[in-house]
Write an enzyme that holds these catalytic residues in place. Structure first.
Site, PDB file in Angstrom:
ATOM      1  N   ARG A   1       0.850  -1.189   0.000  1.00 15.90           N
ATOM      2  CA  ARG A   1       0.000   0.000   0.000  1.00 15.90           C
ATOM      3  C   ARG A   1       0.889   1.244   0.000  1.00 15.90           C
ATOM      4  NH1 ARG A   1      -3.575  -2.508  -1.666  1.00 15.90           N
ATOM      5  NH2 ARG A   1      -5.602  -2.977  -0.762  1.00 15.90           N
TER       6      ARG A   1
ATOM      7  N   HIS B   1      -1.787   0.570  -9.867  1.00 17.37           N
ATOM      8  CA  HIS B   1      -2.395  -0.410  -8.959  1.00 17.37           C
ATOM      9  C   HIS B   1      -3.014  -1.584  -9.741  1.00 17.37           C
ATOM     10  CE1 HIS B   1      -4.234  -0.804  -4.688  1.00 17.37           C
ATOM     11  NE2 HIS B   1      -4.111  -1.988  -5.239  1.00 17.37           N
TER      12      HIS B   1
HETATM   13  P1  NDP Z   1      -1.882 -11.670   4.334  1.00 15.93           P
HETATM   14  O1  NDP Z   1      -2.702 -11.133   5.456  1.00 15.93           O
HETATM   15  O2  NDP Z   1      -2.126 -13.058   3.877  1.00 15.93           O
HETATM   16  O3  NDP Z   1      -0.335 -11.550   4.730  1.00 15.93           O
HETATM   17  C1  NDP Z   1       0.188 -10.483   5.446  1.00 15.93           C
HETATM   18  C2  NDP Z   1       1.625 -10.818   5.876  1.00 15.93           C
HETATM   19  O4  NDP Z   1       2.191  -9.660   6.478  1.00 15.93           O
HETATM   20  C3  NDP Z   1       1.677 -11.941   6.922  1.00 15.93           C
HETATM   21  O5  NDP Z   1       2.782 -12.782   6.633  1.00 15.93           O
HETATM   22  C4  NDP Z   1       1.934 -11.191   8.225  1.00 15.93           C
HETATM   23  O6  NDP Z   1       2.711 -11.910   9.167  1.00 15.93           O
HETATM   24  C5  NDP Z   1       2.769 -10.023   7.727  1.00 15.93           C
HETATM   25  N1  NDP Z   1       2.679  -8.903   8.666  1.00 15.93           N
HETATM   26  C6  NDP Z   1       1.584  -8.196   9.020  1.00 15.93           C
HETATM   27  N2  NDP Z   1       1.905  -7.238   9.901  1.00 15.93           N
HETATM   28  C7  NDP Z   1       3.247  -7.351  10.101  1.00 15.93           C
HETATM   29  C8  NDP Z   1       4.178  -6.641  10.905  1.00 15.93           C
HETATM   30  N3  NDP Z   1       3.797  -5.630  11.677  1.00 15.93           N
HETATM   31  N4  NDP Z   1       5.469  -7.037  10.869  1.00 15.93           N
HETATM   32  C9  NDP Z   1       5.874  -8.070  10.093  1.00 15.93           C
HETATM   33  N5  NDP Z   1       5.028  -8.790   9.306  1.00 15.93           N
HETATM   34  C10 NDP Z   1       3.736  -8.428   9.312  1.00 15.93           C
HETATM   35  O7  NDP Z   1      -2.042 -10.642   3.130  1.00 15.93           O
HETATM   36  P2  NDP Z   1      -1.950 -10.906   1.551  1.00 15.93           P
HETATM   37  O8  NDP Z   1      -0.679 -11.604   1.279  1.00 15.93           O
HETATM   38  O9  NDP Z   1      -3.213 -11.501   1.060  1.00 15.93           O
HETATM   39  O10 NDP Z   1      -1.903  -9.386   1.023  1.00 15.93           O
HETATM   40  C11 NDP Z   1      -0.890  -8.504   1.444  1.00 15.93           C
HETATM   41  C12 NDP Z   1      -1.191  -7.101   0.979  1.00 15.93           C
HETATM   42  O11 NDP Z   1      -0.935  -6.966  -0.414  1.00 15.93           O
HETATM   43  C13 NDP Z   1      -2.640  -6.631   1.125  1.00 15.93           C
HETATM   44  O12 NDP Z   1      -2.930  -6.263   2.454  1.00 15.93           O
HETATM   45  C14 NDP Z   1      -2.684  -5.459   0.174  1.00 15.93           C
HETATM   46  O13 NDP Z   1      -2.297  -4.277   0.847  1.00 15.93           O
HETATM   47  C15 NDP Z   1      -1.624  -5.807  -0.881  1.00 15.93           C
HETATM   48  N6  NDP Z   1      -2.229  -6.111  -2.190  1.00 15.93           N
HETATM   49  C16 NDP Z   1      -1.895  -5.357  -3.272  1.00 15.93           C
HETATM   50  C17 NDP Z   1      -2.414  -5.631  -4.524  1.00 15.93           C
HETATM   51  C18 NDP Z   1      -1.976  -4.877  -5.727  1.00 15.93           C
HETATM   52  O14 NDP Z   1      -2.545  -5.085  -6.803  1.00 15.93           O
HETATM   53  N7  NDP Z   1      -0.968  -4.034  -5.633  1.00 15.93           N
HETATM   54  C19 NDP Z   1      -3.387  -6.724  -4.722  1.00 15.93           C
HETATM   55  C20 NDP Z   1      -3.633  -7.474  -3.540  1.00 15.93           C
HETATM   56  C21 NDP Z   1      -3.088  -7.161  -2.314  1.00 15.93           C
HETATM   57  P3  NDP Z   1       2.127 -13.171   9.975  1.00 15.93           P
HETATM   58  O15 NDP Z   1       1.753 -14.185   8.926  1.00 15.93           O
HETATM   59  O16 NDP Z   1       3.260 -13.618  10.805  1.00 15.93           O
HETATM   60  O17 NDP Z   1       0.922 -12.676  10.723  1.00 15.93           O
END
Ligand code: NDP
Length: 313
Positions: free
Chosen positions: A228, A276
């Protein structure tokens, strides 16, 4: 028989959704949120993207909300979002594969400095600037190893990059070195030549990428943002590019979107901006995924991408 009410992308997109669901899930009844005869019942599921302000009161009555985006920060940040209603984020294989393809393209573009080729072509200049460096010599670090990040990381490892990832809780991802938690962040960054941001936008991650943060990377590292725009302090990113801290950046997400006409990112010689577009599955694939998640909820199962409103993802 489950019923899905669709508000995603406004009334004009309903015909496209209707056709996609008719093919992917013919047993599911679908209705437009905007049809005068549609009245939401407590047994109804709702498919949303960015609901209008006056939708939230009715959404509180739904059985579950499914979002066409994997990122649901915009919903959770809305003061009237009903956190008691189960919220399922977009997923599925095509979403993950599209993201892996995009990040691979961006990483190889940074590796070979494709941005300079594009500028040269624009100026009709034939300047030899080949770079003898392969993917095998590059360490890629993926921040966020969730549904998308884990898929992207394993894909990059298959392509031949050396891959690491950073997340909150311990996990094992094939061929990926996993760094866990805040204390592991400096080491993760110090061994990353190209940093990929795939974190969700939460209070803990917004504004994370500052000049000081980027200083932890080896000098001349690349940056790919597909998470984001709010993760990045944009002035700091420009400073990091202008001072050579970063060799280049590929940005699929920015703040605000669309990127304003006067933004220095548009014409920056080290920046590639895309609107995006990294990962949006076809309407058919999204319909297939949504129907599967509804099936799981109907059977009392927990869909893999059920959002936890307390962590924000
Ligand atoms: P998930 O919720 O499956 O994964 C999020 C990951 O981030 C998890 O591994 C989590 O760790 C980690 N995480 C969250 N907070 C922290 C933190 N504070 N410190 C370290 N690690 C952290 O999300 P997705 O993979 O489905 O999607 C990720 C993001 O991609 C979405 O939220 C969106 O913003 C973006 N996106 C962008 C798109 C685009 O077209 N550009 C399309 C789709 C998504 P843990 O597993 O250990 O909890």
């Amino acid at each position: 028989m489950a019923r899905l009410i669709i508000s995603a992308d406004g009334p004009e997109k309903f015909a496209v959704w209707k056709e996609a669901f008719a093919k992917a899930a013919p047993d599911l009844t679908v209705c437009s949120w905007y049809a005068p005869e549609t009245h939401l019942l407590p047994s109804d599921y709702v498919l949303v993207w960015k609901p209008e302000a006056d939708h939230y009161a009715a959404l509180a009555q739904a059985k579950a909300i499914l979002c066409t985006g994997a990122g649901v920060d915009h919903l959770l940040q809305h003061p009237h979002f009903p956190v008691h209603v189960p919220l399922v984020r977009m997923g599925g294989e095509q979403t993950a594969h599209l993201m892996a393809d995009y990040v691979t393209w961006a990483a190889i573009g940074l590796l070979r400095d494709a941005r300079t080729w594009a500028i040269q072509q624009n100026q009709h200049q034939w300047v030899y600037n080949g770079i003898a460096r392969t993917s095998a010599e590059i360490r890629i670090g993926v921040m966020g190893l969730g549904h998308l990040g884990a898929h992207v990381a394993t894909h990059l490892a298959r392509v031949g990059f050396q891959v690491a990832g950073w997340k909150r809780s311990a996990a094992s991802v094939p061929n990926v070195q996993v760094y866990v938690g805040q204390e592991a962040l400096p080491e993760f960054l110090a061994t990353t030549d190209i940093l990929v941001n795939l974190l969700p936008s939460t209070p803990q991650t917004r504004g994370l990428v500052t000049y000081d943060f980027l200083k932890n990377l080896p000098r001349g590292a690349g940056f790919i943002n597909v998470g984001r725009g709010e993760h990045v302090v944009q002035a700091d990113l420009v400073q990091a590019l202008d001072t050579g801290l970063l060799c280049g950046a590929v940005l699929d997400v920015v703040t605000p979107e669309p990127l304003p006409e006067q933004s220095p990112l548009w014409g920056h010689p080290r920046v590639t901006v895309t609107p995006h577009v990294a990962s949006e599955a076809s309407a058919y694939k999204q319909a297939e995924y949504v129907a599967q998640a509804i099936g799981q909820l109907e059977r009392g199962e927990t869909p893999a991408l059920l959002c936890n409103p307390h962590t924000g993802y």
